[in-house]
Design a protein around this motif. Sequence first.
Motif, PDB file in Angstrom:
ATOM      1  N   VAL A  59       0.837  -1.192   0.000  1.00 10.34           N
ATOM      2  CA  VAL A  59       0.000   0.000   0.000  1.00 10.34           C
ATOM      3  C   VAL A  59       0.875   1.247   0.000  1.00 10.34           C
ATOM      4  N   ILE A  60       0.347   2.321  -0.582  1.00  9.29           N
ATOM      5  CA  ILE A  60       1.034   3.606  -0.506  1.00  9.29           C
ATOM      6  C   ILE A  60       1.097   4.002   0.960  1.00  9.29           C
ATOM      7  N   GLY A  61       2.277   4.398   1.408  1.00  9.37           N
ATOM      8  CA  GLY A  61       2.491   4.707   2.817  1.00  9.37           C
ATOM      9  C   GLY A  61       3.045   3.523   3.598  1.00  9.37           C
ATOM     10  N   GLY A  62       2.990   2.325   3.002  1.00 10.77           N
ATOM     11  CA  GLY A  62       3.531   1.133   3.650  1.00 10.77           C
ATOM     12  C   GLY A  62       5.049   1.151   3.650  1.00 10.77           C
ATOM     13  N   ARG A  63       5.635   0.307   4.486  1.00 13.85           N
ATOM     14  CA  ARG A  63       7.090   0.257   4.628  1.00 13.85           C
ATOM     15  C   ARG A  63       7.544  -1.196   4.637  1.00 13.85           C
ATOM     16  N   ASN A  64       8.766  -1.395   4.147  1.00 17.17           N
ATOM     17  CA  ASN A  64       9.415  -2.706   4.175  1.00 17.17           C
ATOM     18  C   ASN A  64      10.906  -2.509   4.395  1.00 17.17           C
ATOM     19  N   PRO A  65      11.588  -3.555   4.882  1.00 14.22           N
ATOM     20  CA  PRO A  65      13.041  -3.452   5.043  1.00 14.22           C
ATOM     21  C   PRO A  65      13.724  -3.261   3.692  1.00 14.22           C
ATOM     22  N   ALA A  66      14.653  -2.323   3.629  1.00 14.07           N
ATOM     23  CA  ALA A  66      15.340  -2.036   2.366  1.00 14.07           C
ATOM     24  C   ALA A  66      16.157  -3.227   1.874  1.00 14.07           C
ATOM     25  N   HIS A  67      16.787  -3.958   2.784  1.00 16.20           N
ATOM     26  CA  HIS A  67      17.699  -5.028   2.376  1.00 16.20           C
ATOM     27  C   HIS A  67      16.996  -6.230   1.752  1.00 16.20           C
ATOM     28  N   SER A  68      15.671  -6.337   1.926  1.00 15.89           N
ATOM     29  CA  SER A  68      14.981  -7.516   1.408  1.00 15.89           C
ATOM     30  C   SER A  68      14.036  -7.212   0.252  1.00 15.89           C
ATOM     31  N   ALA A  77      22.118   0.328  -3.355  1.00 16.00           N
ATOM     32  CA  ALA A  77      23.289   0.136  -4.220  1.00 16.00           C
ATOM     33  C   ALA A  77      23.853   1.448  -4.728  1.00 16.00           C
ATOM     34  N   TRP A  78      22.977   2.433  -5.008  1.00 17.26           N
ATOM     35  CA  TRP A  78      23.469   3.702  -5.545  1.00 17.26           C
ATOM     36  C   TRP A  78      23.551   4.803  -4.487  1.00 17.26           C
ATOM     37  N   THR A  79      22.858   4.658  -3.368  1.00 11.37           N
ATOM     38  CA  THR A  79      22.982   5.637  -2.280  1.00 11.37           C
ATOM     39  C   THR A  79      24.296   5.408  -1.535  1.00 11.37           C
ATOM     40  N   TYR A  80      24.696   4.156  -1.423  1.00  9.64           N
ATOM     41  CA  TYR A  80      25.946   3.762  -0.765  1.00  9.64           C
ATOM     42  C   TYR A  80      26.797   3.044  -1.806  1.00  9.64           C
ATOM     43  N   PRO A  81      27.487   3.794  -2.672  1.00  7.81           N
ATOM     44  CA  PRO A  81      28.093   3.221  -3.875  1.00  7.81           C
ATOM     45  C   PRO A  81      29.426   2.497  -3.698  1.00  7.81           C
ATOM     46  N   THR A  82      29.900   2.332  -2.468  1.00  8.27           N
ATOM     47  CA  THR A  82      31.139   1.583  -2.260  1.00  8.27           C
ATOM     48  C   THR A  82      30.881   0.459  -1.272  1.00  8.27           C
ATOM     49  N   ASP A  83      31.739  -0.558  -1.304  1.00  4.50           N
ATOM     50  CA  ASP A  83      31.610  -1.656  -0.346  1.00  4.50           C
ATOM     51  C   ASP A  83      31.700  -1.146   1.080  1.00  4.50           C
ATOM     52  N   ILE A  86      28.357   0.598   2.113  1.00  7.39           N
ATOM     53  CA  ILE A  86      27.247  -0.313   2.351  1.00  7.39           C
ATOM     54  C   ILE A  86      27.495  -1.155   3.606  1.00  7.39           C
ATOM     55  N   ARG A  87      28.759  -1.505   3.870  1.00  3.94           N
ATOM     56  CA  ARG A  87      29.065  -2.229   5.113  1.00  3.94           C
ATOM     57  C   ARG A  87      28.760  -1.372   6.340  1.00  3.94           C
ATOM     58  N   LEU A  88      29.077  -0.079   6.266  1.00  2.06           N
ATOM     59  CA  LEU A  88      28.756   0.825   7.365  1.00  2.06           C
ATOM     60  C   LEU A  88      27.245   0.937   7.534  1.00  2.06           C
ATOM     61  N   TRP A  89      26.507   1.035   6.425  1.00  2.13           N
ATOM     62  CA  TRP A  89      25.044   1.060   6.500  1.00  2.13           C
ATOM     63  C   TRP A  89      24.531  -0.217   7.172  1.00  2.13           C
ATOM     64  N   ALA A  90      25.039  -1.378   6.728  1.00  5.04           N
ATOM     65  CA  ALA A  90      24.589  -2.657   7.287  1.00  5.04           C
ATOM     66  C   ALA A  90      24.915  -2.747   8.779  1.00  5.04           C
ATOM     67  N   LYS A  91      26.091  -2.277   9.152  1.00  2.00           N
ATOM     68  CA  LYS A  91      26.486  -2.314  10.567  1.00  2.00           C
ATOM     69  C   LYS A  91      25.587  -1.398  11.405  1.00  2.00           C
ATOM     70  N   THR A  92      25.264  -0.243  10.867  1.00  3.96           N
ATOM     71  CA  THR A  92      24.404   0.709  11.567  1.00  3.96           C
ATOM     72  C   THR A  92      22.999   0.150  11.761  1.00  3.96           C
ATOM     73  N   HIS A  93      22.540  -0.644  10.808  1.00  2.00           N
ATOM     74  CA  HIS A  93      21.170  -1.157  10.846  1.00  2.00           C
ATOM     75  C   HIS A  93      21.138  -2.649  11.162  1.00  2.00           C
ATOM     76  N   THR A 105      20.960 -11.745   5.418  1.00  2.00           N
ATOM     77  CA  THR A 105      21.037 -11.389   6.840  1.00  2.00           C
ATOM     78  C   THR A 105      22.460 -11.256   7.362  1.00  2.00           C
ATOM     79  N   SER A 106      23.471 -11.625   6.581  1.00  2.00           N
ATOM     80  CA  SER A 106      24.847 -11.515   7.066  1.00  2.00           C
ATOM     81  C   SER A 106      25.445 -10.182   6.619  1.00  2.00           C
ATOM     82  N   THR A 107      26.366  -9.640   7.397  1.00  2.36           N
ATOM     83  CA  THR A 107      26.955  -8.328   7.117  1.00  2.36           C
ATOM     84  C   THR A 107      27.742  -8.273   5.805  1.00  2.36           C
TER      85      THR A 107
END
Length: 184
Positions: A59-68, A77-83, A86-93, A105-107
């Motif tokens: 639904v519009i307004g609905g949310r889902n996990p970005a990684h899945s 992939a394009w917001t965090y364009p380096t390994d 993206i590893r820092l993003w994954a660690k933060t989340h 599910t693995s870092t």
Amino acid sequence: MAAAFRFHDRLDLRALVQPVLMRLRKELNETVHMAVLDGAEVGYVDKVEAIHPITMSSVIGGRNPAHSTGVGKALLAWTYPTDEAIRLWAKTHQPPAARTRRSITSTPAPAEEMGRIREQGYALDLEENEGGVRCAAIPIFLGRTTPAAGVSVTAPKDRFPSGPAHRGRRAAPQDRDGGDRHIG
């Protein structure tokens, strides 16, 4: 220059991207979503439903996990364009929650997956967010260096064995350097 930035900030994202969503739905007759990245999640800001007896539950307004989700992975992939980014993003989340047995599910896995996505130009969700549902997605840049939004074509797996990703690639906005992904 400030006036140009104020104008750009007021642009209606949905109005700009709606013709792309309509074109994809018309060509593929599958559900098309537009979403934006918000931390570890994507928020759906538009949806054009397929004309089939089976419809998507999103639904519009609905949310889902970005990684899945395909659209989330395209945005990541394009917001965090380096390994490293993206590893820092994954660690933060951490920890990425498994939505299905196919979810990443693995870092280290997100960095490998994002590299593949950047190389091929689109992201896939092969039942990683919801069993029986698959999608192909791309980022939409709107003249920016990072995506303003992502667009996905979503279908039940019976209608998405391997064709829609390739058909969607032809129907989807073109690459970063010269095509329709830079709407507006």
